[in-house]
Design an enzyme around this catalytic site. Structure first.
Site: not given
Ligand SMILES: [Zn+2]
Length: 311
Positions: A198, A219, A279
């Site tokens: 991430q 994120a 999304e």
């Molecule tokens: Zn995703």
């Protein structure tokens, strides 16, 4: 003569006692009336209907409302779906400053903390909630968190190196098989992502797009549901990622994913609540019961969590 006088006296005393009793009873009744919630609420200015709405609350809450000034929004708020008393003052403050919103919007915004800035007051995600753990811009997983029981997704329905928690994995395969029967080929593009990956994704985007745009799309590390092992990004053969929305597969997923415990996590027109752009590819496993509730009631998982899990 004496006897008669005595009788008269007894009579007077008798009548006196009866009158006194009546007066005492009336006084007791009046004091009960003046001390009643109904009387107090009426005195503040609430009508009968509003009073009966307020009286649906627990006693300690009515006790508090009695100390407040008349506010006709209070009974309206109580009747609004997903109203939570602990947020009442925040609803009223927000509504005062943002009167263009309707009360349902106000409840939704406050329940999900959306009156506060992202990434400021960050809480730890409560991982004891299992497949109902909330991870968003207010709740984060720590660097070390790694789910147990991760299982590689069958390559018939996923690109290489995709892992999910077993329960979600099994249900996804059922979903993909059901889709396949209709000639819809679902394939997982991305699923479990650890903290480090991430971090890499975020940093790479930030370099080219800057913080603001990156935050809209990606994120921050620890704030991605993908770290839970319950989130999937669905891709389709022969279809460009961002055109997914216009496909039959997408429409089918919208109406059927909940039957397998998956929800569309970042829906259209809920961007201000989820904190993410729409999304169409991102689905989250929450179990069949909760997925069906969310599907039927068209709420976000963020609000479901605030109302049913955290409450
Ligand atoms: Zn995703």
């Amino acid at each position: 003569m004496k006897k008669r006088r005595l009788k008269k006296k007894v009579k007077i005393i008798g009548i006196g006692i009866i009158l006194l009793t009546i007066i005492i009873i009336v006084l007791i009744k009046l004091s009960i009336l003046f001390n009643s919630y109904e009387y107090k609420l009426k005195k503040i200015g609430y009508n009968k209907e509003e009073t009966s709405i307020i009286l649906k609350l627990d006693e300690d809450k009515v006790d508090e409302i009695i100390t407040l000034e008349l506010n006709k929004d209070i009974p309206l708020l109580i009747e609004t779906k997903y109203f939570m008393y602990k947020n009442m003052h925040n609803y009223l403050d927000f509504y005062n400053k943002n009167s263009s919103y309707n009360l349902r919007d106000v409840v939704e915004i406050i329940n999900t903390n959306r009156n506060k800035d992202y990434y400021v007051d960050i809480k730890s995600s409560d991982i004891t909630k299992g497949n109902l753990t909330l991870v968003n811009k207010y709740y984060a997983l720590n660097k070390e968190y790694e789910p147990v029981e991760l299982k590689s997704v069958n390559l018939q329905y996923a690109y290489a190196n995709n892992k999910l928690i077993k329960e979600a994995n099994d249900k996804y395969i059922e979903l993909a098989k059901a889709a396949k029967k209709l000639n819809y080929n679902l394939i997982i593009n991305s699923s479990y992502r650890d903290f480090e990956s991430q971090e890499d994704i975020y940093k790479a985007k930030e370099k080219t797009m800057g913080i603001e745009k990156t935050d809209e799309l990606v994120a921050r590390p620890g704030h991605s549901e993908h770290q839970l092992g319950y989130a999937i990004d669905i891709d389709l053969y022969k279809t460009e990622y961002d055109k997914l929305e216009n496909t039959d597969e997408y429409k089918w997923l919208l109406e059927n994913a909940h039957k397998y415990g998956f929800i569309l996590r970042y829906p259209k027109a809920k961007e201000n609540i989820t904190g993410y752009s729409f999304e169409p590819w991102h689905y989250r496993y929450v179990g069949i019961e909760v997925a069906e509730y969310i599907y039927k009631n068209k709420i976000t998982f963020d609000e479901y969590y605030a109302y049913y899990i955290e409450k």
